[in-house]
Design an enzyme around this catalytic site. Structure first.
Site, short mmCIF file in Angstrom:
data_model
loop_
_atom_site.label_atom_id
_atom_site.label_comp_id
_atom_site.label_asym_id
_atom_site.label_seq_id
_atom_site.Cartn_x
_atom_site.Cartn_y
_atom_site.Cartn_z
N HIS A 1 0.87 -1.30 -0.08
CA HIS A 1 0.05 0.19 0.10
C HIS A 1 0.93 1.32 0.22
O HIS A 1 0.71 2.06 -0.90
CB HIS A 1 -1.05 0.31 1.30
CG HIS A 1 -1.62 1.29 1.44
ND1 HIS A 1 -3.26 1.19 0.99
CD2 HIS A 1 -1.46 2.57 1.90
CE1 HIS A 1 -3.68 2.51 1.18
NE2 HIS A 1 -2.61 3.24 1.79
N GLU A 2 1.83 1.28 1.00
CA GLU A 2 2.53 2.50 0.96
C GLU A 2 3.50 2.35 -0.06
O GLU A 2 3.83 3.82 -0.59
CB GLU A 2 3.36 2.37 2.46
CG GLU A 2 2.49 2.53 3.70
CD GLU A 2 1.41 3.72 3.50
OE1 GLU A 2 1.75 4.75 3.19
OE2 GLU A 2 0.37 3.60 4.19
N HIS B 1 1.71 4.47 -2.95
CA HIS B 1 1.92 5.89 -2.67
C HIS B 1 3.25 6.33 -3.11
O HIS B 1 3.57 7.32 -3.69
CB HIS B 1 1.61 6.25 -1.06
CG HIS B 1 0.32 6.36 -0.66
ND1 HIS B 1 -1.00 7.03 -1.25
CD2 HIS B 1 -0.24 5.70 0.56
CE1 HIS B 1 -1.77 6.61 -0.58
NE2 HIS B 1 -1.35 5.86 0.62
N HIS C 1 3.43 6.90 -6.81
CA HIS C 1 2.91 8.21 -7.04
C HIS C 1 3.92 9.42 -6.96
O HIS C 1 4.05 10.13 -7.80
CB HIS C 1 1.61 8.34 -6.06
CG HIS C 1 0.38 9.21 -6.60
ND1 HIS C 1 -0.53 9.49 -5.89
CD2 HIS C 1 0.26 10.09 -7.88
CE1 HIS C 1 -1.33 10.33 -6.68
NE2 HIS C 1 -0.89 10.47 -7.66
#
Ligand SMILES: [Zn+2]
Length: 703
Positions: free
Chosen positions: A490-491, A494, A497
């Site tokens: 998940h992290e 990010h 991104h």
């Protein structure tokens, strides 16, 4: 600066100041190979003078822009604003990274001191009438400007940001908004420091292996031993309030009395009635937020907040949460009956309680899916999961990761990788800070020490992932639960991104997108962890190196919708309570504890399930405005990520290059350069519905 010739005294002061700046590692140029912050040289006492200097510099820049005699142009106003405050951005990024991941009493004192001052600083800019007049003139005359599409979007974001901050309101309202902003900043800091204090103060200390540790896996014992050692209790075992410590304990400890004790401490963070109690802070925060929203012309804070989100209105959020709540609650109640039966069959003569759910859910998982958390963990070695996240990024986007050791870090556990793209192009640095420690706040997050931009030449990002995994003791490899591994992916989503960002202006760089859109890259990335071809390669036994047996792998993947009733209920309850707080129009006299209880009663919250985050430690919502009336964002983004992953599946190849390229161009590289809905449509050709989300959670049949 003065236009008269400097007096000797002024020259002396300026020289002294220049020398001071050079001696302050936060202000001096960062000259390392990657221009990274010189963490080894940075001490807490450097921050206050650096903040003062950087804020003064920024204000001087702002005054110069506002007072410019030339008529406003994109370049002399918007681009100039984008170039301003660079020193402050630098100092703040370093400070906030340390305040989250490796704090101490000195940094916490500076944080308390600085947060209202930084809020006041932002207010001085956002409420500057001369400056706003220039922005408004550009916005009103945008038809004649002929900017590039990216410039048009940046101008729009300036107009929106200033208007939403209160620019353009009458003088009295602006003053009150400024006051509120400073008060809210101080309240947010106090809130998060109280939670950290409660987390640091508590440990369930266990001593006897046979009795106190009964049921705990070898891995959980090792982590508890390490946690005790960190707290100066060598030879004992400690369960802390960090999720990676307490959740495995609640899942495995056969000692119902100890589970109850630990669980009680966990849900009481910020609710202890003493100096660290957060309830008065919540009441005051809600009151001030409502007042600010009304000054800005919105009926409630939720209306204000959502107006600048993809969701747009509280009704749209309620509609989504309601749609999910019914089937999730129904599933959870059916699971509760099954758990109660297991407890009874186990000789438990009690009604299932919140501290029992995880324990019996593990038994039900074993019975239904033939899966045991302790059977999985030996195959999920932290290093291999990091490698899996990197390899996935390589297959999708052609990124390569090389660990480097000459970059200064804030703690010896922090690791750094140089990231390159196709053709060896330098993409940025990736910092991984994986282990829990008392100086770190709980949770997991991504942040940046520098964001990507190319306003005056290419600036590559420094991206940080912070986790709270329980570190194995004695140099053993750290093993993760499947949830931990999912958090890592998940992290890292990010992180991508941040790393793949490719825009010109800082205003719209990296993750600067709507909160209900920002979880799309992260939640989407979790899907790849569950791919058999990824697990086959990277889920290998920590001792033998053998891949996870096919049969276990099949069962693990099949179990993905297990307990989703519980997971959805605990999450949606928190999201609804967050929304309800912020729909209050005149919260003059209210008691957060009673309000939380009443909201849960109204939605029929099962007593056996706790909220994902109770209000007194709901950092997302009260440690700052970040997710206030915005905790629903994870589910809003999940509507997007469930549908987005189906785009890969539909091609028959979850690494399909054309789909990956569209994802990169339309979403990951684009930052906030377009409306979230437009960005999604550019990737998918249409907007999603909640259908894929319900399928993903295994709740579709019940709806
Ligand atoms: Zn996230």
């Amino acid at each position: 600066m003065t236009s008269r010739p400097p007096t000797p005294a002024q020259t002396h002061t300026e020289q002294a100041r220049a020398e001071e700046d050079r001696a302050n590692p936060l202000l001096a140029p960062w000259t390392s190979g990657y221009e990274t912050p010189p963490f080894a040289a940075i001490r807490p006492e450097h921050f206050r003078p650096a903040f003062d200097r950087a804020m003064a510099e920024h204000l001087a820049e702002i005054e110069a822009i506002a007072a410019a005699p030339a008529a406003p142009t994109f370049d002399n106003t918007i681009a100039a604003l984008e170039r301003s405050g660079r020193a402050l951005t630098r100092v703040s990024s370093v400070f906030h990274a340390l305040a989250g991941a490796h704090t101490n009493d000195a940094l916490m004192a500076i944080e308390r001191e600085m947060s209202p001052l930084l809020a006041a600083h932002r207010n001085r800019i956002h409420l500057h009438t001369g400056l706003y007049a220039r922005i408004k003139a550009l916005w009103d005359g945008r038809a004649e400007l002929v900017p590039t599409p990216e410039q048009a979007r940046v101008l729009e974001r300036y107009d929106v940001t200033f208007r939403r901050a209160g620019a353009g309101l009458p003088e009295a309202a602006r003053r009150r908004i400024a006051e509120i902003g400073e008060q809210l900043a101080a309240l947010g800091t106090a809130f998060s420091q109280n939670v950290l204090a409660d987390e640091q103060a508590y440990a369930l200390v266990l001593e006897t292996e046979e009795e106190d540790l009964a049921g705990m896996s070898e891995q959980a014992r090792a982590a508890a031993r390490e946690a005790a050692e960190e707290r100066g209790l060598a030879g004992k075992y400690a369960i802390t309030l960090s999720r990676s410590s307490i959740e495995p304990f609640l899942q495995s400890s056969t000692r119902r009395d100890l589970r109850e004790k630990a669980h009680a401490a966990w849900i009481a963070r910020g609710d202890g009635g003493g100096a660290t109690d957060n309830k008065a802070i919540i009441a005051q925060t809600i009151r001030l937020r409502a007042e600010r929203a009304q000054l800005l012309g919105f009926p409630t804070f939720a209306h204000y907040r959502l107006d600048d989100a993809m969701a747009k209105t509280p009704q749209a959020v309620e509609a989504l949460l309601d749609r999910v709540w019914g089937p999730a609650r129904e599933r959870a109640m059916a699971d509760r009956d099954a758990l109660q039966e297991i407890a009874q069959a186990d000789g438990g003569n009690f009604a299932l309680a919140a501290w029992d759910w995880r324990y019996y859910a593990e038994k039900l998982r074993k019975a239904r899916c033939d899966i045991d958390a302790a059977e999985i963990a030996p195959y999920l070695v932290l290093d291999n999961m990091i490698a899996a996240a990197f390899d996935t990024a390589h297959r999708l986007f052609g990124l390569s990761f090389r660990e480097i050791h000459d970059v200064p870090v804030w703690h010896p556990d922090v690791r750094v990788w140089e990231v390159t793209g196709p053709g060896g192009r330098f993409q940025g640095l990736f910092f991984g800070d994986y282990y829990g420690r008392p100086s770190k706040r709980s949770g997991a997050w991504m942040t940046t020490l520098r964001t990507q931009e190319k306003l005056d030449g290419e600036v590559r990002p420094l991206v940080v992932n912070v986790m709270n995994f329980a570190k194995a003791s004695g140099g053993e490899p750290t093993l993760l639960s499947f949830d931990d591994a999912r958090t890592l992916f998940h992290e890292f989503g990010h992180g991508l991104h941040g790393l793949l960002s490719d825009v010109t202006y800082p205003m719209i760089s990296c993750t600067r997108v709507a909160t209900d859109f920002v979880e799309l890259p992260s939640q989407l990335y979790e899907h790849w962890l569950e791919q058999p071809e990824v697990l086959r390669r990277f889920a290998r036994h920590h001792r033998t190196g053998e891949p996870m047996p096919e049969d276990l792998l099949r069962r693990l993947i099949a179990a993905r919708t297990f307990n989703q009733g519980f997971a959805t209920v605990e999450y949606v309850a928190s999201a609804l309570v967050d929304l309800e707080y912020h729909l209050l129009t005149a919260p003059e006299q209210f008691d957060p504890a009673a309000f939380e209880a009443e909201t849960l009663r109204k939605i029929g919250m099962p007593a056996e399930i706790g909220m994902r985050h109770r209000s007194p430690h709901f950092l997302h919502v009260f440690s700052g405005g970040g997710y206030a009336a915005g905790y629903y964002s994870y589910m809003w983004s999940e509507v997007l990520d469930a549908d987005a992953f189906e785009a890969f599946r539909e091609t028959g190849n979850v690494f399909d290059p054309a789909t990956a390229a569209r994802l990169r161009d339309a979403i990951l590289a684009a930052g906030g350069s377009r409306e979230p809905g437009d960005a999604y449509k550019a990737f998918r050709g249409r907007l999603p519905t909640a259908a894929a989300l319900l399928r993903k959670r295994g709740l579709a049949a019940a709806s």
